[in-house]
Design a protein around this motif. Structure first.
Motif, PDB file in Angstrom:
ATOM      1  N   TYR A 162      -4.169  -3.545   1.859  1.00 22.39           N
ATOM      2  CA  TYR A 162      -4.368  -3.972   0.715  1.00 22.39           C
ATOM      3  C   TYR A 162      -4.216  -2.996  -0.378  1.00 22.39           C
ATOM      4  O   TYR A 162      -4.885  -1.927  -0.199  1.00 22.39           O
ATOM      5  CB  TYR A 162      -5.668  -5.051   0.300  1.00 22.39           C
ATOM      6  CG  TYR A 162      -5.675  -5.471  -1.161  1.00 22.39           C
ATOM      7  CD1 TYR A 162      -4.874  -6.514  -1.361  1.00 22.39           C
ATOM      8  CD2 TYR A 162      -6.370  -4.883  -2.101  1.00 22.39           C
ATOM      9  CE1 TYR A 162      -5.069  -7.142  -2.876  1.00 22.39           C
ATOM     10  CE2 TYR A 162      -6.727  -5.356  -3.239  1.00 22.39           C
ATOM     11  CZ  TYR A 162      -5.895  -6.510  -3.802  1.00 22.39           C
ATOM     12  OH  TYR A 162      -5.744  -6.947  -5.075  1.00 22.39           O
TER      13      TYR A 162
ATOM     14  N   THR B 111       0.532  -6.971   5.078  1.00 23.01           N
ATOM     15  CA  THR B 111      -0.291  -7.655   4.287  1.00 23.01           C
ATOM     16  C   THR B 111       0.366  -8.179   3.018  1.00 23.01           C
ATOM     17  O   THR B 111      -0.039  -9.269   2.425  1.00 23.01           O
ATOM     18  CB  THR B 111      -1.201  -6.473   3.793  1.00 23.01           C
ATOM     19  OG1 THR B 111      -1.799  -6.266   5.076  1.00 23.01           O
ATOM     20  CG2 THR B 111      -2.068  -7.164   2.727  1.00 23.01           C
TER      21      THR B 111
ATOM     22  N   LEU C  70      -8.989  -9.625   3.218  1.00 22.00           N
ATOM     23  CA  LEU C  70      -8.400  -8.188   2.987  1.00 22.00           C
ATOM     24  C   LEU C  70      -9.536  -7.246   2.380  1.00 22.00           C
ATOM     25  O   LEU C  70      -9.491  -7.803   0.988  1.00 22.00           O
ATOM     26  CB  LEU C  70      -7.177  -8.341   2.071  1.00 22.00           C
ATOM     27  CG  LEU C  70      -6.107  -9.321   3.081  1.00 22.00           C
ATOM     28  CD1 LEU C  70      -4.871  -9.489   2.128  1.00 22.00           C
ATOM     29  CD2 LEU C  70      -5.361  -8.574   4.086  1.00 22.00           C
TER      30      LEU C  70
ATOM     31  N   ASP D 134     -10.972  -4.366   0.431  1.00 14.80           N
ATOM     32  CA  ASP D 134     -10.298  -3.492  -0.935  1.00 14.80           C
ATOM     33  C   ASP D 134     -11.066  -2.067  -0.849  1.00 14.80           C
ATOM     34  O   ASP D 134     -11.993  -1.984  -0.359  1.00 14.80           O
ATOM     35  CB  ASP D 134     -10.577  -4.196  -2.214  1.00 14.80           C
ATOM     36  CG  ASP D 134      -9.818  -3.557  -3.349  1.00 14.80           C
ATOM     37  OD1 ASP D 134      -8.971  -2.672  -3.168  1.00 14.80           O
ATOM     38  OD2 ASP D 134     -10.004  -4.019  -4.691  1.00 14.80           O
TER      39      ASP D 134
END
Length: 748
Positions: free
Chosen positions: A268, A313, A394, A396
């Motif tokens: 991400y 992604t 996802l 970060d």
């Protein structure tokens, strides 16, 4: 001699180091008021969306003349474009205009034509294409020494050919690929003159613009990619080392550092999906150049193959092909962009993942490169497999501990449901003050919306396509998102430097067939106020589609005004509470922090029996039902106040407002139901199929109880302690409801 130096020796000997990559042009977006970003995926050019089935793209008009593969169509499209440019002649004007203006657009067309002409020369050896690139670059070599800071420069690092440095970097990335393909065909005099041009451009990027060059940001990615690729073509190790390690060559900046800092372990990208799409192009194409020239770097293996993971992604961060538009984002950006054509091609070349072929089929375009040819051949051979869009979390941040984006899906990626819970970090200068926000997609539509950016990309009349003032006064403000707003102030009081240091936490996540959930938390957006948001996608017997459950727990020792907006798309068909409508005057909701842009159309004081609104979007109906506070207010409003230049889209908002509240629970459900058939003049189930909803608190948990018109009762429990092995129990109307873990769906 090391492999690295052997690669440079080969470069010096033949002058060809990038050709194996293949080239495809990408353009820098024409505006960025904030110096922290702009990007390439610009306005779609006259051919960017043409496809293999488009007669105008391929120059044919009969079935028999259709190209055999997508690559054949790409060659035909590029040939038609470049031939038109050649007939028009070399045109390298003195830079003058901002984004969207004549000189700006001409220089973009020039590098696009050069990179495609270079590829055509590599493919078919026709000297006219090499001559065209040569003549264009010689014209730039004459022009470049005359240039200083661009006359239309704005408040960020200026360019020379373009109004901002970013566009110059994109020119360099494209033009050096064109030069690479034709350099060996030149005589010594022309080669030396054009070499000087590229050395000058690389010096402008890495010395005169060093502040941008050494940033950890998408602008620097373009700069380092351009300088590094120039180094490979010219055989200049110093330029390559600067690009990889930063201007001081100490590893504290540069391309490798950007790879390590800008992507999470799940691939991400820090600035969000829109800029992930954009930044992937320089990351992928420069990485491919590194891989060809210095395989010992194992660049595509770095950080567990982070660049290939990021490409995958990016595709997952879409619905119906369009990127989730949170942070600064233009809503019409999709997988059909030039950088994604190239990214899919290189990723397929590296992995042979047949699922990427289905993305190319959706795009109906391939890159004009050897990798693009491989994609087209794979499709023609029937190797394509469906891309597995699915629920996923996802993470970060470089280490994966700066919150997350949770995607909950049901059904396919074109007509099914997708709930996006944005519990991620600020995203630097392109980020918005939208902690714990959410969006919802269904039936091919964005139902619960994110405004994205206030910007008309490449429209000269709209400030040259730059980010508009309303991007700061509206689009970034908290009230412009589906988040809790306290005392009419944005999160972190609108301070991006503070916001960047205080990300939310992703507390829990689970995806299942009939129950999926995400729990996010932040206690720093407002002093003394904690927020935990529980979101779930829940299937209930008798309902055709899953419902969305939203339970936000707010803690505060002091009283506040709480506003909880719901931004939606559609036309209201039914409203539960009695309205007090503003039919003669239209008051504005507030004075600043985005409130100055909200027209108030009506207000109401809902109670539990009538706290709902229903709207129609396309051929489906949606009902939002919530548990109101005693004495709370519902506000029906629209964006567009204090907008004299009509820079904002007129979109509806429903706001729950509670005054004098401390600890609080905001609980609601979104139901998809019914069908409207205009052709048959038939409407089915246009009203909600849910009889009631209530929230029960106690024993360290919040439980939502839902009952349908058919008498089915379901409880959704969310624990305050999110440990996976902890048991919980709550009394619901005399029935003890038990579960283990952060959340559960219980049939009553």
């Amino acid at each position: 001699m090391t492999a690295y130096l052997r690669a440079f020796s080969a470069t010096l000997a033949c002058g060809i180091s990038l050709a194996a990559i293949g080239a495809f042009p990408v353009h820098a977006e024409t505006g960025d008021v904030d110096s922290l970003g702009a990007e390439s995926g610009d306005v779609v050019t006259e051919m960017a969306m043409q496809t293999a089935d488009d007669d105008t793209a391929t120059g044919h008009g009969s079935e028999a003349a259709k190209p055999a593969t997508l690559f054949d169509a790409e060659v035909a499209r590029a040939t038609a474009f470049v031939d038109d440019m050649m007939r028009a002649g070399v045109n390298v004007p003195m830079p003058k205009d901002p984004g969207g203006g004549y000189t700006h657009e001409q220089h973009k067309k020039n590098y696009k034509a050069m990179v495609e002409a270079g590829e055509l020369y590599r493919l078919n050896g026709d000297a006219k294409y090499a001559g065209f690139v040569r003549d264009m670059l010689l014209a730039y070599a004459d022009l470049y020494p005359k240039l200083g800071p661009h006359p239309a420069r704005s408040n960020q690092q200026y360019g020379r050919l373009f109004w901002q440095n970013l566009n110059d970097a994109v020119w360099l990335v494209n033009s050096i690929q064109a030069y690479d393909n034709i350099r060996a065909s030149l005589n010594d005099k022309d080669r030396k003159k054009i070499d000087i041009l590229f050395r000058s451009a690389a010096e402008f990027m890495s010395v005169e613009s060093v502040k941008t060059f050494d940033r950890i940001h998408n602008h620097a990615t373009w700069s380092t990619a351009g300088v590094g690729m120039t180094g490979y073509v010219l055989g200049d190790k110093n330029l390559v080392d600067k690009a990889l390690l930063g201007s001081k060559k100490d590893g504290k900046a540069g391309f490798l550092r950007q790879m390590d800092q800008l992507f999470s372990p799940d691939g991400y990208y820090a600035e969000g999906p829109y800029y992930q799409r954009y930044a992937l192009w320089p990351f992928i194409v420069f990485a491919d150049a590194i891989d060809k020239n210095d395989p010992s770097q194992k660049i595509f293996e770095r950080r567990d193959a982070i660049l290939l993971k990021a490409m995958n992604t990016a595709i997952h961060l879409t619905y119906k092909g369009r990127f989730f538009p949170f942070n600064d984002a233009i809503k019409d950006k999709s997988l059909n962009t030039e950088e994604m054509y190239q990214g899919v091609a290189i990723a397929y070349a590296k992995t042979k993942n047949p699922q990427l072929l289905s993305i190319a089929q959706y795009q109906r375009r391939v890159a004009l490169s050897a990798a693009g040819r491989a994609v087209a051949d794979g499709i023609a051979q029937g190797l394509s497999q469906p891309f597995p869009f699915q629920s996923m979390l996802l993470r970060d941040g470089p280490s994966g501990d700066d919150g997350a984006v949770a995607i909950l899906r049901h059904g396919d990626s074109d007509t099914g449901q997708a709930l996006v819970a944005k519990n991620s970090s600020q995203g630097m200068g392109h980020g918005h003050f939208d902690k714990l926000s959410w969006q919802f997609y269904d039936n091919g539509q964005e139902v619960v919306t994110d405004y994205g950016a206030a910007r008309f990309l490449n429209v000269v009349a709209k400030d040259g396509g730059k980010y508009l003032p309303e991007n700061e006064s509206w689009a970034k403000q908290s009230i412009a998102h589906n988040v809790l707003v306290v005392d009419e102030k944005s999160h972190f009081d609108g301070d991006v430097k503070i916001a960047d240091t205080l990300p939310p936490k992703q507390i829990a996540y689970q995806a299942g067939d009939d129950f999926s959930y995400s729990i996010g938390q932040i206690n720093t957006a407002y002093e003394g106020v904690g927020m935990t948001r529980n979101m779930a996608m829940v299937s209930i017997e008798g309902l055709k589609h899953p419902i969305i459950v939203d339970v936000m727990r707010v803690t505060s020792a002091a009283p506040h005004q709480y506003d909880m907006p719901l931004h939606y798309q559609g036309h209201i068909t039914r409203i539960g509470p009695q309205l007090s409508s503003n039919v003669e005057t239209r008051p504005v909701l507030g004075k600043d922090n985005g409130y100055q842009h909200i027209w108030v159309d009506a207000t109401a004081q809902p109670v539990s029996q009538n706290a709902f609104i229903t709207w129609q979007l396309d051929n489906r109906f949606y009902t939002w039902r919530w548990a109101p506070f005693a004495g709370s207010e519902m506000i029906l409003a629209e964006i567009g106040a204090n907008d004299p230049m009509f820079n904002l889209r007129r979109e509806p908002i429903m706001i729950q407002r509670a005054k004098g509240a401390g600890n609080a629970i905001f609980a609601g459900i979104l139901e998809s139901h019914g069908k409207y058939d205009g052709a048959a003049e038939q409407t089915i189930a246009s009203d909600s199929q849910i009889k009631s909803m209530k929230i029960v608190n106690g024993n360290g948990a919040d439980v939502m109880v839902i009952e349908t018109l058919n008498g089915v009762r379901v409880a959704i429990g969310f624990a305050h302690n999110e440990q996976a092995d902890m048991e919980h129990s709550v009394d619901i109307d005399g029935q003890l409801v038990k579960w283990t873990g952060p959340a559960a769906r219980i049939k009553l």
